[in-house]
Design an enzyme around this catalytic site. Sequence first.
Site, PDB file in Angstrom:
ATOM      1  N   ARG A 538       1.085 -18.580  -0.889  1.00 32.48           N
ATOM      2  CA  ARG A 538       1.278 -18.462  -2.425  1.00 32.48           C
ATOM      3  C   ARG A 538       2.790 -17.291  -2.414  1.00 32.48           C
ATOM      4  NH1 ARG A 538      -3.250 -15.046  -4.772  1.00 32.48           N
ATOM      5  NH2 ARG A 538      -3.281 -14.193  -2.825  1.00 32.48           N
ATOM      6  N   SER A 599      -0.721 -13.252   7.905  1.00 34.17           N
ATOM      7  CA  SER A 599      -2.186 -13.029   8.364  1.00 34.17           C
ATOM      8  C   SER A 599      -2.231 -13.813   9.991  1.00 34.17           C
ATOM      9  CB  SER A 599      -3.181 -13.857   7.646  1.00 34.17           C
ATOM     10  OG  SER A 599      -3.290 -13.082   6.471  1.00 34.17           O
ATOM     11  N   ASP A 652      -4.178  -9.203   5.660  1.00 34.33           N
ATOM     12  CA  ASP A 652      -5.225  -9.186   4.605  1.00 34.33           C
ATOM     13  C   ASP A 652      -6.104  -8.032   4.497  1.00 34.33           C
ATOM     14  OD1 ASP A 652      -6.329  -9.923   6.969  1.00 34.33           O
ATOM     15  OD2 ASP A 652      -7.309 -11.818   6.084  1.00 34.33           O
TER      16      ASP A 652
END
Length: 904
Positions: A538, A599, A652
């Site tokens: 994203r 991540s 995250d």
Amino acid sequence: LPQASPTLPLCTPGLMHHPQIQNALRMLTIPLERLQMMKVHMMAAMCKGLSRETHTQATVQMLPTYICSTPDGTEKGDFLVVELCQSQVRILLVTLFGDGNLSPQMIYKIFDMPENIMHGEGEALFDFIAQRLSEFLGGTSSSQERIPLGFVFPFSCRQTKLDKAELISWSKGFSCSDVEGKDVVQLLQWAIYKQELSHVDVVALMNDTVGTMMTCSTEGRPCEIALIADKGSNCCFMAEAHLVETAEETSGRMCVNTEWGCFGDDGMLSDILTPYDESIDDESSNPGLKRFEKIVGTLYLGEIVRHVLITLVAQKALCSRSNVAVLKQKGVLKTQQVLEIINNGEGMAAAKRVLEALGLESSEQDCSRMQQICQAVVTRAATLHAAGLAAVLSFMCQSRDMDQLLVNVGVDGELYHGCARFREVLENVVKLLAPDCTATLLPSTDGSGRGAAMVTAVAVRLEAQRREVDEVLGPLRLSRADLERVQALLRREMDLGLCKETNATSSVRMLPTYVCGTPDGTEQGDFLALDLGGTNFRVLVVRVSQEGIRMASEIYVIPTEITQGTGEQLFDHIVDCIMDFQLKQNLMKQVLPLGFTFSFPCQQVGLDKAFLLTWTKGFSASGCVGQDVVHLLREAAQRKNVGVEVVALVNDTVGTMMSCGYDDPKCEIGLIVGTGTNACYMEEMKNVGTVEGEQGRMCINMEWGAFGDNGCLEHIFTSFDQVVDKDTINPGKQKFEKLISGMYLGEIVRHILLAMVDRQLLFKGNPTPKLQTKNIFQTKFLSTIELNGLALRQIRTILQDLELDASFEDSVLMRDVCHTVSQRAAKLCAAGLAAVVEKMRENRSLDQLSVTVGVDGTLYKLHPTFSHVVQETLRDLAPKCNVTFMPSEDGSGKGAALVAAVAC
């Protein structure tokens, strides 16, 4: 009813012309609409009886029996039954052969009970029973070392276990002292021990209704309802256990004894009670109580007919030349005589004999009217039984979320066995009142004797099964001491990981993130965020102002040829997506600070500098491992001539903490419990030996999934965990994560189920090829199966999708397994958090720490009990810490932008 159901004629044409006869029959006839209303009221009373809050006010008591299974046909062995009935004790020895319970052997003996025993001391009563039991066993032979005994005790009890029940009150002519309020099972067991019968154990107590249900259950034909239509009236049925709030059992089903004889004691039946019913109630030993039973039980039907006769003879509508005085004597007309009058072709002759025996002169018309009255009284009893049974059927259908209920009903009692008309009316009216239910009525044979043996046999079978289940699941059930040890071990590993000299020996990496502050509310401006954690990534713009946070985002796909191509291709693609997003958001002329959620495992050496340790999740782009990923992104931006200001790289977990920290300044811990698990927290800089500096705090990325990789958790690793670990792509690594996270729980459950099939505890030991398939049992099934209130039928549907032919008992055991695995995971997560919060409290020299945990992950958020167990266990393990949990909203996106905002 006759108008609604022409198949049930009540009257012979030409006999209703007499107005007094017509009026009496009208009062005894209940229209179908009123029966429907009574069914609805009965269901409401049942719900009231099941509720913990309203149970004490309920007229239908819905007493838990703690019988949670019906026979499956495998029961075998010798079982004793002691049945207390009227003025007798009946003792039976029942032998079952595991043949579907089709051919049990029974021997029994009946002992008369002296009147003084029924009204004497309680101890004398139980001594009498034990003495008769000893006498009975002296004439029998059984090779069993231990003989289980079932106790049929037909009095109102407060039952709290299958083998524990306190007598509420005596009835039926008994009044023994010093028994009410005491456990009658214990009293009988003590009396048995006094007779030196140490091999006899009382394992179950029940009433005759439950016995009827159990005796009608055979292999392939479970019976889930029992109806008694005798001197008294009652019904029991298998209810969903979570609905029985007065019992602690919440899994599977439990037989509930309705005790519906008291229905109407609150006035609910006042509009159908006749003057005849009121007279009977006035004459009874318990006026105002048991109103339903007094209009349907055989103890009262003869009396109802007698009071109708008193009225009609006095009105000269019947036996006009007779004196009514002879009818004033209570008990002169028996229910058996009423049944003889309506049961056979010689009913008229029977009516004449009965009237003459009462000293009443009768014509043929009088006999016909007498027969008509008896029919009306019995028909009313049948329709009321039907309304009650229809209420139970509809309740079961609705609580199981079924469109159509197919069920077997065991039926016993003088009224059912002795009256064809009662049976016909009962079956027809049930069909009218519960059209969505198909009930097959099964006549019971010796319900209280053979059925009690079945209850006892099932209890013994389940006890043996429970012992084996406990052997399998026991190692996964962690004690408080186990959790305290895990907490202490993690604290030791944390200290080792923070120290520069011992960092390499710790299984918990304790990586510095270079995030040195959480949001304080003064942050403002526009920020970009990238979230790269898989093949979808994203790009976001996050606008932070005094009014709050607004976000816009776009999801982009990374093709496989790029994830497995070169690093240059990968980062060029990422920058192309950033350019596309900026164009759509009209941001091309601005260079916004960017937070990058990456991540993948990294060694971070600065807020904007992190070296990739290894690719995971299917990525294998060349030229990246060992490189600074922020530098790779900046190089790609230069190649594309795009202005990108990367100010922070985070994972995250840190993003989750920062996202929640914006709304709650006390949020200083981040927790992820989803496919994987990790935690981060704000540590004092003076304790972070791997980074220069003493002042302030820094967020530490614990990477606690690897806790135990050095062997310190071997004591809680079970054989199932070891099998799961060996079958992963990284055996011996991420061992704590493999006990907790969603990626592995389904596999742990699958291996436990395979072990239980081998032990013949599940699916009758039948082979289950589909269960051999790795990852076939997904972790999401745990969440679904453990939903409180989920009908067992729905669990069976889930299992059938896996080609597992599960019985209801299998479904209950499956829920047990899932619950045990998820509980362990939640408690271990709590033990980890306890180590973190206690360290923070000690760091700050506080008597009491107040802190918030920002939490994300599907397991924590979607599992029905996981979050509750984590919080409850943490309170227990860290009582000096007041911990609040805040679910994160978009930690990977919003959190990364806030790290950039704080950095700016």
